[in-house]
Write a protein that holds these residues in place. Structure first.
Motif, short mmCIF file in Angstrom:
data_model
loop_
_atom_site.label_atom_id
_atom_site.label_comp_id
_atom_site.label_asym_id
_atom_site.label_seq_id
_atom_site.Cartn_x
_atom_site.Cartn_y
_atom_site.Cartn_z
N SER A 43 12.70 38.04 33.31
CA SER A 43 12.56 38.56 34.67
C SER A 43 13.95 38.85 35.22
N ILE A 44 14.14 40.08 35.69
CA ILE A 44 15.46 40.53 36.14
C ILE A 44 15.36 41.02 37.57
N ARG A 45 16.34 40.65 38.38
CA ARG A 45 16.44 41.19 39.72
C ARG A 45 17.84 41.75 39.92
N ILE A 46 17.92 42.97 40.42
CA ILE A 46 19.21 43.62 40.68
C ILE A 46 19.26 43.93 42.18
N ALA A 47 20.35 43.56 42.83
CA ALA A 47 20.44 43.74 44.29
C ALA A 47 21.89 43.96 44.69
N LEU A 48 22.09 44.22 45.98
CA LEU A 48 23.40 44.38 46.60
C LEU A 48 24.26 45.44 45.92
N PRO A 49 23.72 46.65 45.69
CA PRO A 49 24.56 47.67 45.06
C PRO A 49 25.74 48.02 45.96
N THR A 50 26.94 48.01 45.39
CA THR A 50 28.17 48.26 46.15
C THR A 50 29.06 49.18 45.33
N CYS A 51 29.51 50.27 45.92
CA CYS A 51 30.29 51.27 45.21
C CYS A 51 31.78 51.03 45.40
N SER A 52 32.52 51.25 44.34
CA SER A 52 33.97 51.19 44.44
C SER A 52 34.46 52.31 45.35
N PRO A 53 35.44 52.05 46.21
CA PRO A 53 35.94 53.11 47.11
C PRO A 53 36.79 54.15 46.40
N THR A 54 37.24 53.87 45.19
CA THR A 54 38.17 54.80 44.53
C THR A 54 37.72 55.25 43.14
N THR A 55 36.73 54.58 42.53
CA THR A 55 36.27 54.97 41.20
C THR A 55 34.76 55.24 41.25
N SER A 56 34.18 55.58 40.10
CA SER A 56 32.74 55.85 40.02
C SER A 56 31.96 54.61 39.60
N GLU A 57 32.55 53.43 39.77
CA GLU A 57 31.88 52.19 39.37
C GLU A 57 30.97 51.65 40.48
N ILE A 58 29.93 50.93 40.05
CA ILE A 58 29.03 50.24 40.97
C ILE A 58 28.99 48.77 40.58
N ARG A 89 16.39 32.05 33.65
CA ARG A 89 16.88 31.11 32.63
C ARG A 89 18.35 31.30 32.27
N GLU A 90 19.02 32.32 32.86
CA GLU A 90 20.44 32.51 32.54
C GLU A 90 21.33 32.35 33.77
N GLY A 91 20.84 32.76 34.94
CA GLY A 91 21.63 32.54 36.14
C GLY A 91 22.02 33.80 36.86
N GLU A 92 23.11 33.67 37.65
CA GLU A 92 23.60 34.73 38.54
C GLU A 92 24.83 35.39 37.94
N PHE A 93 24.88 36.73 38.03
CA PHE A 93 25.99 37.46 37.45
C PHE A 93 26.43 38.59 38.39
N LEU A 94 27.68 38.97 38.25
CA LEU A 94 28.20 40.17 38.87
C LEU A 94 28.32 41.21 37.76
N TYR A 95 27.57 42.30 37.91
CA TYR A 95 27.60 43.37 36.91
C TYR A 95 28.37 44.55 37.48
N ILE A 96 29.20 45.18 36.66
CA ILE A 96 29.96 46.36 37.04
C ILE A 96 29.70 47.43 36.00
N VAL A 97 29.28 48.62 36.45
CA VAL A 97 28.96 49.70 35.53
C VAL A 97 29.53 51.00 36.08
N ASP A 98 30.03 51.85 35.19
CA ASP A 98 30.55 53.17 35.57
C ASP A 98 29.39 54.16 35.53
N GLN A 99 28.97 54.66 36.69
CA GLN A 99 27.78 55.50 36.77
C GLN A 99 27.98 56.89 36.19
N ASP A 100 29.23 57.31 35.98
CA ASP A 100 29.49 58.65 35.45
C ASP A 100 29.64 58.70 33.94
#
Length: 642
Positions: A564-579, A587-598
């Motif tokens: 079961s996965i939940r993704i929330a709080l999308p926040t965009c970088s002010p200078t790059t194309s990353e989110i 069963r694994e916990g909380e993570f901060l994920y960073i992905v380049d949308q372009d």
């Protein structure tokens, strides 16, 4: 068809049909209004096109300009020219110039109207036909080249004109049907009639040619006719299963007739691909009444025209291309370092640089408003009379807060929060307004003159800077989040029904709805620097839409184990194309994920950072190399890219 995923949808009036060009890079949706462009929303033409009467008029006035409606259309093999029938004439649309021009008019009898068009790829010619007028005195089938020059014309012999035409796959023959219920086959080179047969179908129109030599008709029973090299027509069969269920042929899917299966209650909301024996081989539920279907030339995209009872038709596009491979993960410890020395600062909804005092921070929690200096030592703490449940800052002057205990929204001017001479007895609120239900989210527009909010009781509201109500509209489902586009013309409204609304501020109404299919509850919304809308929630998907509502990217974060996965709080970088996202995995916990949308979809690698043990409450991306997060249990964390 079970491998198809919804890409996007269009709402248009009186849709007649949809046509894809040769490589499916462009689509034409035609009817009362016409859209020609890409599925990402890049329009080459959009709206109604007009024709000006030139005869006898030197100075044209409005009454000499008419709107034209495409009744049939087809793309040329080069994928750059669209040919269509409008107002009884043939028009050509060129993608390099972006407009229509009339290239062929059938004759002087205005009662005769062209209505059907077909294209011969091998001989580079068009076949157009129609009905009306006196067929005994005029021709009703015309062969013309791509520039509109007449090659040959003749009479079909259909007593009430031609209802449909189609070339054979090799282009050596073409077929015509008429309201007289005859199917005729013709030699393309000579125009000689090769054979004819009486049609048993209720609708005297050809739907498709399958398996290179089988003609499938529309109407009850959907009779199938074969033709040989000499053009001999032979009745083959009807679809017994289809006839029993009174389905309609609506297109073809990978050489199989595509029908809507209807049961005893006449449900037309499920597409079924039927093989030649009448067996359903694939199906897909669409939820609304299906009118027409068109498949792309590469078999990986499907356009479905749907009908609402009290709304204009809707065109949905389903594709296999956007079923991306799982997003590859990589650990972020080698790239990012976390500073957790400020973990005593906890339970804030937000923490941002304080514009009134450069180098300091302002934060809001359930019970207080805090100002911190550069190293996060507390410089001011203000306790409002009531607990704060949500808030939003306008970067220069003020912030809005919501008190759930008495359902009020208030404005706080930054000038009140003076560090050196703060008066605790002075009211901090400058304006306030009551609301009738719990406010789930508040967001200022970029110019700071409007505040948008969504409530638990299915309402979207906009106030001005003095909290006077500007507009209030109902929405389906509980509103979760709102976000303003960069130009403040649109507000995205995320709901708990996997639905996101586009609210047009100038028109003061919802103009578009996009589906976050598979996202589930808690729809997070944010606009990136290119004014593209990012949706996320439960289910493991992130969608990126254009301002026109076209799906541009679909990021699939699910795994083989299907946690079961939940993704929330999308926040965009002010200078790059990353989110950046808060990512919760059972069963694994909380993570901060960073992905380049372009990044190309198969090169899309996410950076996975782990520090917080419980829910992340907010993410603030300060610049490309610095991120602040707030954990429910372990407080403030500062992330720095090495």
């Amino acid at each position: 068809m079970t491998d198809y995923q919804l890409v996007t949808k269009l709402v248009a009036e009186h849709v007649r049909g949809v046509e894809f060009n040769q490589d499916d890079s462009l689509v034409a949706v035609y009817g009362e209004q016409t859209y020609i462009g890409k599925l990402d929303g890049t329009a080459l033409f959009k709206g109604k096109f007009k024709e000006e009467y030139e005869k006898f008029y030197w100075n044209l006035t409005k009454e000499h300009v008419r709107d034209l409606t495409l009744s049939d259309a087809i793309w040329a093999p080069d994928g750059k020219h669209l040919y269509g029938i409008a107002g009884g004439d043939v028009y050509q649309f060129a993608t390099d110039v972006g407009h229509f021009r009339r290239i062929f008019t059938p004759g002087e009898d205005k009662r005769f109207q062209l209505g059907s068009i077909a294209l011969n790829k091998q001989k580079q010619i068009l076949l157009v036909a129609g009905k009306g007028g006196d067929p005994a005195k005029q021709h009703d089938i015309f062969l013309v080249d791509f520039d509109g020059k007449l090659i040959r014309s003749f009479s079909s012999g259909h007593t009430k004109g031609v209802s449909s035409i189609l070339f054979s796959p090799d282009g050596s023959k073409f077929f015509s049907t008429g309201v007289d219920y005859f199917l005729r086959v013709w030699d393309t080179g000579t125009g000689q009639k090769l054979d004819e047969i009486k049609i048993t179908a209720r609708s005297p129109e050809i739907e498709a040619i399958i398996n290179n030599n089988l003609i499938v008709m529309r109407g009850s029973g959907h009779p199938v006719y074969s033709f040989d090299d000499a053009g001999k027509l032979t009745f083959v069969k009807e679809f017994p299963t289809v006839q029993k269920n009174s389905a309609d042929v609506l297109g073809h899917y990978r050489s199989k007739p595509l029908l809507v299966a209807t049961g005893s209650n006449h449900d037309r909301t499920t597409l079924c691909a039927i093989d030649i024996d009448g067996k359903t081989v694939t199906k897909i539920p669409v939820g609304l009444r299906v009118e027409r279907v068109q498949e792309g030339n590469n078999h990986d995209i499907l356009a479905v025209i749907l009908q609402h009872q009290q709304a204009p038709p809707e065109v949905r596009f389903y594709s296999t291309e956007l079923r991306s491979t799982f997003i590859t993960e990589k650990p972020g410890a080698a790239e990012w370092v976390v500073d957790s020395s400020y973990s005593k600062i906890k339970a804030h909804y937000c923490l941002v640089p304080y514009p009134k005092y450069p180098g300091k921070w302002i934060a809001v929690s359930y019970e207080s408003i805090n100002v911190y200096d550069a190293d996060f030592k507390e410089a001011l703490k203000v306790k409002p009379e009531r607990p704060i449940n949500c808030c939003d800052f306008h970067s220069q002057t003020q912030m809005a807060i919501y008190y759930r205990s008495d359902n009020q929204i208030c404005i706080i001017d930054f000038n009140v929060l003076e560090l050196d001479k703060f008066d605790p007895h002075r009211p901090i609120e400058s304006h306030r307004v009551p609301v009738n239900s719990r406010v789930m989210d508040l967001k200022w527009n970029h110019s700071g003159d409007k505040l948008a909010g969504v409530t638990e009781k299915h309402e979207f509201i906009i106030w001005n800077a003095s909290l006077a109500e500007v507009v209030r509209v109902p929405i389906e489902g509980r509103g979760d989040h709102v976000a303003w586009s960069a130009d403040d013309t649109l507000v995205a409204i995320g709901t708990d029904k996997s639905i996101c609304y586009y609210f047009d501020v100038a028109q003061a109404k919802i103009t578009l709805t996009v589906d976050g299919v598979g996202i589930g509850q808690g729809l997070g919304v944010v606009w990136n620097a290119k004014d593209e809308l990012i949706l996320c929630g439960g289910g493991g998907f992130v969608y990126i839409f254009s301002k026109e509502g076209f799906l541009l990217r679909k990021l699939d974060f699910r795994r083989e184990s299907r946690e079961s996965i939940r993704i929330a709080l999308p926040t965009c970088s002010p200078t790059t194309s990353e989110i950046a996202f808060w990512f919760n995995i059972t069963r694994e916990g909380e993570f901060l994920y960073i992905v380049d949308q372009d990044k190309p979809i198969r090169e899309c690698v996410t950076t996975r950072l782990h520090h917080h043990t419980k829910q992340i409450q907010f993410i603030e991306w300060l610049e490309s190399n610095h991120i602040i997060t707030m954990g429910q249990a372990d407080g403030l964390a500062l992330w720095t890219r090495k």
